[in-house]
Scaffold this motif. Structure first.
Motif, PDB file in Angstrom:
ATOM      1  N   TYR A 141       0.807  -1.221   0.000  1.00 33.23           N
ATOM      2  CA  TYR A 141       0.000   0.000   0.000  1.00 33.23           C
ATOM      3  C   TYR A 141       0.840   1.272   0.000  1.00 33.23           C
ATOM      4  O   TYR A 141       0.387   2.305  -0.474  1.00 33.23           O
ATOM      5  CB  TYR A 141      -0.974  -0.016   1.188  1.00 33.23           C
ATOM      6  CG  TYR A 141      -2.034  -1.067   1.037  1.00 33.23           C
ATOM      7  CD1 TYR A 141      -3.142  -0.837   0.245  1.00 33.23           C
ATOM      8  CD2 TYR A 141      -1.908  -2.306   1.649  1.00 33.23           C
ATOM      9  CE1 TYR A 141      -4.113  -1.809   0.081  1.00 33.23           C
ATOM     10  CE2 TYR A 141      -2.875  -3.288   1.488  1.00 33.23           C
ATOM     11  CZ  TYR A 141      -3.974  -3.026   0.702  1.00 33.23           C
ATOM     12  OH  TYR A 141      -4.932  -3.993   0.516  1.00 33.23           O
ATOM     13  N   LEU A 144       1.685   2.327  -3.891  1.00 30.38           N
ATOM     14  CA  LEU A 144       0.642   2.329  -4.916  1.00 30.38           C
ATOM     15  C   LEU A 144       0.495   3.698  -5.556  1.00 30.38           C
ATOM     16  O   LEU A 144       0.510   4.716  -4.878  1.00 30.38           O
ATOM     17  CB  LEU A 144      -0.706   1.910  -4.312  1.00 30.38           C
ATOM     18  CG  LEU A 144      -0.817   0.486  -3.778  1.00 30.38           C
ATOM     19  CD1 LEU A 144      -2.212   0.249  -3.227  1.00 30.38           C
ATOM     20  CD2 LEU A 144      -0.503  -0.525  -4.861  1.00 30.38           C
ATOM     21  N   LEU A 149      -4.223   2.488  -6.151  1.00 33.18           N
ATOM     22  CA  LEU A 149      -4.837   2.723  -4.840  1.00 33.18           C
ATOM     23  C   LEU A 149      -6.363   2.731  -4.956  1.00 33.18           C
ATOM     24  O   LEU A 149      -7.057   2.119  -4.141  1.00 33.18           O
ATOM     25  CB  LEU A 149      -4.340   4.043  -4.254  1.00 33.18           C
ATOM     26  CG  LEU A 149      -4.876   4.395  -2.865  1.00 33.18           C
ATOM     27  CD1 LEU A 149      -4.479   3.335  -1.852  1.00 33.18           C
ATOM     28  CD2 LEU A 149      -4.385   5.766  -2.445  1.00 33.18           C
TER      29      LEU A 149
END
Length: 186
Positions: A141, A144, A149
């Motif tokens: 994450y 991204l 995302l």
């Protein structure tokens, strides 16, 4: 004097036009039937965004990130192009297959078919296992880009909505409603 029934047990046979005698459909059953369509739409959007992402990435860099280092080092540019083509074809194939399965299950649910509820539950559990575990363990994450995302957020929404769908489909009232309709159809 009322007209005599043609049935030897003295009752009139059930008619599909007499649905008011069944009572009102439970909320959980209605949600089971209706939530399948937003899930289908989310699936299509996630697939399209995934395809857009695959078209915009540098293929060599992409496969260096997703493959183990020892496998990525030996790839020639031709092998990377071939692998990327097959990745896109597989992505489109799985996307089309999932749309077809969603339609089959959705139309079966609409007709209050028990097999559709069962198939939907099986596919939903498989989706949660594959997508949920993927989102938990393979998505980085912190790295991204915007499109990735957004796709990850939509994937989480799809997982949570699928869990809610399973809860509605497994509800005791839903099971009774579908079971009652199955008995009527036989």
């Amino acid at each position: 004097m009322p007209e005599a029934s043609e049935n030897k047990y003295g009752t009139t046979p059930y008619s599909a036009t007499q649905r008011s005698n069944l009572g009102e459909e439970p909320r959980s059953s209605k949600l089971t039937k209706s939530l399948i369509w937003p899930l289908l739409a989310l699936n299509v959007i996630i697939t399209v965004l995934g395809l857009i992402h695959l078209q915009t990435v540098d293929t060599t860099e992409y496969y260096n990130e997703v493959l183990p280092p020892d496998q990525a080092q030996g790839l020639t540019p031709e092998m990377v192009d071939t692998m990327h083509t097959w990745t896109i074809i597989s992505f489109i194939g799985f996307g089309a297959l999932s749309v077809i399965l969603f339609l089959i299950v959705g139309l079966g649910l609409r007709a209050t078919k028990t097999w559709a509820r069962f198939m939907g539950i099986v596919f939903a559990v498989l989706f949660i296992l594959s997508e949920g575990l993927s989102l938990l363990f393979t998505v980085n994450y912190g790295e991204l880009q915007t499109l990735e995302l957004f796709n990850a957020v939509l994937s989480w929404v799809a997982v949570l909505l699928t869990i809610w769908w399973i809860v509605q489909a497994m509800n005791k009232q839903t099971a009774q409603w579908f079971g009652f309709h199955r008995r009527l159809q036989h």
